[in-house]
Design a protein around this motif. Sequence first.
Motif, short mmCIF file in Angstrom:
data_model
loop_
_atom_site.label_atom_id
_atom_site.label_comp_id
_atom_site.label_asym_id
_atom_site.label_seq_id
_atom_site.Cartn_x
_atom_site.Cartn_y
_atom_site.Cartn_z
N UNK A 136 -35.15 -40.87 17.83
CA UNK A 136 -35.91 -41.69 18.78
C UNK A 136 -36.02 -41.06 20.17
N UNK A 137 -35.54 -39.85 20.32
CA UNK A 137 -35.75 -39.17 21.60
C UNK A 137 -37.20 -38.66 21.69
N UNK A 138 -37.68 -38.41 22.92
CA UNK A 138 -39.06 -37.90 23.03
C UNK A 138 -39.21 -36.64 22.18
N UNK A 139 -40.31 -36.56 21.47
CA UNK A 139 -40.46 -35.51 20.45
C UNK A 139 -40.25 -34.10 21.00
N UNK A 140 -40.68 -33.88 22.23
CA UNK A 140 -40.55 -32.53 22.80
C UNK A 140 -39.13 -32.23 23.28
N UNK A 141 -38.26 -33.23 23.21
CA UNK A 141 -36.87 -33.01 23.62
C UNK A 141 -35.90 -33.37 22.50
N UNK A 142 -36.40 -33.43 21.27
CA UNK A 142 -35.51 -33.68 20.14
C UNK A 142 -34.69 -32.43 19.82
N UNK A 143 -33.51 -32.67 19.27
CA UNK A 143 -32.69 -31.53 18.87
C UNK A 143 -31.27 -31.98 18.58
#
Lengths: 376, 376, 376, 376
Positions: free
Chosen positions: A290-297
């Motif tokens: 559920x984190x912003x897609x560009x900051x997933x990891x």
Amino acid sequence: MQKVRIGLIGTGYIGRCHAIAYAQVATVFPLKGLPVLEMLAEVTPELAQQRAEEFGFSRSTANWQELVSDPAIDVVDICAPNFLHKEMALAAINHGKHVYSEKPLALNAADAKEMAEAARAKGVKTLVGFNYMKNPTSQLAREIIANGEIGDIVHFYGTHNEDYLADPQTPLDWHCTKAQAGLGALGDLAAHIVNMAHYLVGDITNVCGDMQTVIKQRPDPKNPSLLREVENEDQASVLVRFANGAMGTIETSRIACGRKMGLTYVVTGTKGTISYSQERMAELQLYRHDEPQSRQGFKTLLTGPLHPDYAAFCISAGHSIGFNDQKTVEIRDLINGITAGDRMWPDFEEGWKVSRVLDAIATSAEELCWINVVEN
Amino acid sequence: MQKVRIGLIGTGYIGRCHAIAYAQVATVFPLKGLPVLEMLAEVTPELAQQRAEEFGFSRSTANWQELVSDPAIDVVDICAPNFLHKEMALAAINHGKHVYSEKPLALNAADAKEMAEAARAKGVKTLVGFNYMKNPTSQLAREIIANGEIGDIVHFYGTHNEDYLADPQTPLDWHCTKAQAGLGALGDLAAHIVNMAHYLVGDITNVCGDMQTVIKQRPDPKNPSLLREVENEDQASVLVRFANGAMGTIETSRIACGRKMGLTYVVTGTKGTISYSQERMAELQLYRHDEPQSRQGFKTLLTGPLHPDYAAFCISAGHSIGFNDQKTVEIRDLINGITAGDRMWPDFEEGWKVSRVLDAIATSAEELCWINVVEN
Amino acid sequence: MQKVRIGLIGTGYIGRCHAIAYAQVATVFPLKGLPVLEMLAEVTPELAQQRAEEFGFSRSTANWQELVSDPAIDVVDICAPNFLHKEMALAAINHGKHVYSEKPLALNAADAKEMAEAARAKGVKTLVGFNYMKNPTSQLAREIIANGEIGDIVHFYGTHNEDYLADPQTPLDWHCTKAQAGLGALGDLAAHIVNMAHYLVGDITNVCGDMQTVIKQRPDPKNPSLLREVENEDQASVLVRFANGAMGTIETSRIACGRKMGLTYVVTGTKGTISYSQERMAELQLYRHDEPQSRQGFKTLLTGPLHPDYAAFCISAGHSIGFNDQKTVEIRDLINGITAGDRMWPDFEEGWKVSRVLDAIATSAEELCWINVVEN
Amino acid sequence: MQKVRIGLIGTGYIGRCHAIAYAQVATVFPLKGLPVLEMLAEVTPELAQQRAEEFGFSRSTANWQELVSDPAIDVVDICAPNFLHKEMALAAINHGKHVYSEKPLALNAADAKEMAEAARAKGVKTLVGFNYMKNPTSQLAREIIANGEIGDIVHFYGTHNEDYLADPQTPLDWHCTKAQAGLGALGDLAAHIVNMAHYLVGDITNVCGDMQTVIKQRPDPKNPSLLREVENEDQASVLVRFANGAMGTIETSRIACGRKMGLTYVVTGTKGTISYSQERMAELQLYRHDEPQSRQGFKTLLTGPLHPDYAAFCISAGHSIGFNDQKTVEIRDLINGITAGDRMWPDFEEGWKVSRVLDAIATSAEELCWINVVEN
């Protein structure tokens, strides 16, 4: 404060770990009882006495039956070879002692069940030494799951791989015989990861396994030119289903080159994933979908004082705890369980459930079919 | 130099990758033939023409039948949706064209077999786009295995996990329907890791699988308040046996939170182990058990010019190659295969073998039993 | 569409990279101009012609002066040895050509300044090949910083370490002579990390360096029994201060055993930290201090289509891009800069600024003092 | 066996670590003397008595002068605040006690020198608690270097970064005042990495540093609306030269977001490199340049029983040791040093040398110049 008088049987590899944990537990944790190192049993009087001195026990004996019946003993702590667990535990239970046994609880599920039932009937408390789930990092994993941070669990992948028998020239030892070890990698290693799966995801209900004895013969330890038969499996893999519907896969090997402490797990949920390796026992990988897609990891969490049971060892994060510290948590649970009724788990019931899963895996591998663990 | 005139059908995700690879291949590699971008087919004349300009193709058409029958085409390159592979490939073969098809070769093993047999009967050459095995790093893995550096293979663990459908709110698309995709994660993702297992260890002979559709309904793409049925599996796990006796486990998922390019493998041998993750496609972990015990450990090899096919991209180690570079190696194989008879693999025969394994996994999961892939 | 006619001088290591990037750029990116591979210069007519064929250039010459004065050339692309950059660039500028030069721009800051001023005076556009900052992952790093996601920058640690001269038996080559290389590791390697520091943090204003020639003599390449003097530094370290007040440290080495592409940086801010290694060029570590304390940790971001310039290569995250792809981004900037006035950076001005920092480091190391780069 | 009667002053963070280590040391190691927990001093009688019970000390006092003069004390163990180390140590030495002091030995080099000279004059033994070098993994690093496995050392990069003051809202505490802490990050953290540099590479002879107080004011702990001055540095970086000619760089910060136990080092030699992070305290990266080029890479060694001092904790590799285990090794050295004359190091001499380096760094940062540590 109530005393908890310990009688320790066996002082090899794991007996020494117990001794180290007993030595530090009262300084690390504010206990609800007072552990007293009362008596120690070994195979000869000399060794027993020597180890009693080293480990700080008051008395020693070469006769474990004497220990389990001694009126000054509250808890019998069994670190003897696996094939003796049953006899010792039943004797201790019979004398009304609480029992703290190393894993695997027994050589097979039937024996483990008999032990669990005897303890229940007698009303004594039990604990099995599946220490890896006592690691603050794995406790954190469970906390994350329990909080719903990764959603509903849909998949579990776990291993307990080591390479202590990877070399075909390593002589045959007790691990390789049915009489002394029962199962091979499954009994010695997978017991831990099955318990961990139960701890993190819930009970395993169905299994379908495969297994192999890769190195079929090994040198006789006394006469290396003589080859002797290896009687149990070097490696096993198994598909599992959990009571809550999750799928899973568990693998174990004692010939997995390069794995020194290869207990690992990846738990995938509908909202995230956690990943862990016991070789880096003070860190956990956490992914949140559920984190912003560009900051997933995957994020590397270093175990610290805000996580379960870590602060007692050190109040700074990332300073790491060690193998014996897990045993120290386990013994804290033992003392507080006996004196204050705190939850003692994994108990013999869980020890039996683990054995039941392991036996089902072996049977399913022989019969090439799925087995319902519960109904079996 | 002999010309190889390409007819490309489909310009979506993977079609663009082909185009990029065609663009750079002749500069990267000294080819044995000259690729000529002859014709491109898309669904409308406008799109076809636009893409032909972008990709550098001479002609375009909205009628793929025209392309496969065009006398100026030597190779038909199929990047169209999976459910069209069969019809297009058979038509191309029928016109005597060589065929380069994206994976999965077909929606099921029966279709794939028909395609492989048609190609063999007609004597045309074929190639399937299992590009990950073209990565110099995986070629290095195979070289290490072939050299005997890790001994005899005893275990393979492989995954192809991604999370593109992890969110239950992601609308149903073609991946989720039997008519357009056939299998789910198995067909879309596991095809790659089964091919990789074949490449690294050898043919898979027996399978016993489990699979699940975790998210059973998804919003209709046009009417999100309407829920539609997901028709194929989100995740699958399978025990395998190889022709050479090795055990293995393969897992796949399209809902594995956190996995963006989760093709991974661990190959364990009697003398060592290699471990790889496609998310770090320019490094390989290698463990050798014959090193001095106090200096054993997994070594991180950075792919470099001494490893297969890397030097053509860059003559310095550790400078990394990218996703499209794998396709460039694949297209080098295509051109050199057609013009100079170099080995073209994975061909339709292998595409069929992969499909056969995937179908057997699905069947075994439905019937809860082991299946002999070869006899099936 | 406006044509951009390229004249390439030099076809070694980096010239080939340019050629690969030219080959794929128009397929990868929707360009605002049309690159035309017009002419190529090499040291002999034969080699020039051969490379022109390999790289797809229309014409070739063994006389670079002819190339820089050819009316059909719009951009002179200099991939010749470093010591020739100045003469070639000045000649090209003199003929009104735009210039795209490999790094380092010149052998010293004075020369670089002359080149930058000549270009400014003539009004031509310039670009220097500091390709690592074109990597989508480093662009993401800058985006994170620019967004304020890690707060104000307080510290920068950067390295560019390699080991290509680690072996003392490696013969002396052009890297080791002042006449051909100027500085040693500083010029060849640190140029990149200084540029990266400028890109991520801002201008460096003060430096205090140390440097060493560890291997003082090397075998003559033609007569290995003859030892020749190494004339420049093998390694250097430097304390820096940035215009914005941040502290920093930069290190470089060409004898750093084990580093194959050791460009790394750690940028620490008041609210977070990012960490990067070029050997894993498709991932970035990000730490945010404002996350809940029990869930803090470094997160591994895999570069993907939501990050700058990645989607043009592949629309799936985690599929990796390679070394040459960075050059492709650079050449996109070249074409769009010349035809549409898009920003072309790092230009000769930046190339000079980098040289100025490098010279100041060397001087400060010789004089054992801090040097103000700007006033110097 | 000879008794070693301990008098412990201070029971905060590090005092508790000592207590845990005392508790387990005799079970872990076969000691040459018998530690006896004789007396404990704290600031009030109540606290002293409570902690004596928790830690297992026989007697307690609120008057440390009483402790240092008590005839039944052999070793004074100083875990009191740093600004008290000098007074306490001198008093203890004056009474002929051996002294075991936590780091930093004193608030400045002059004080440390006075303490080292007093101990030498009086003939008492000393030990400073730089525990990280007692970790078996760092002992292994030293062993590898001593064996010549990575050749001659040419470069050292070390850090001790943490983030305990990264948040500007964290109130000012004793760390931030000159009176109580002396230096900031240098004194609290860099002391460890300077000692580690001495241990691994040898004495530091020249330094050139830079430092900064990034967060210049912090809330008063009792009145948060009042801002108070931070009196010492938040971060520092320094170029160093070693007696053996090697170059190096050391960095330290208490505001390095994300670093929880950021003691790290990279030691580069002419034949290889080792790399270490205390956050993964049971593993070491080793690179050997003499391996075949296509199989070069950093190898992850998991600390195990073949490495120094590990087997006492556990006889299996990769099972990890923890933070307190390092202290246990340190206390083993204390007991065996006092009773059997085994080497006790780092002693006050080394404590002074470390302080001398730290002071020289601070001075060099203020005066913007290189400083010769030895002549200073």
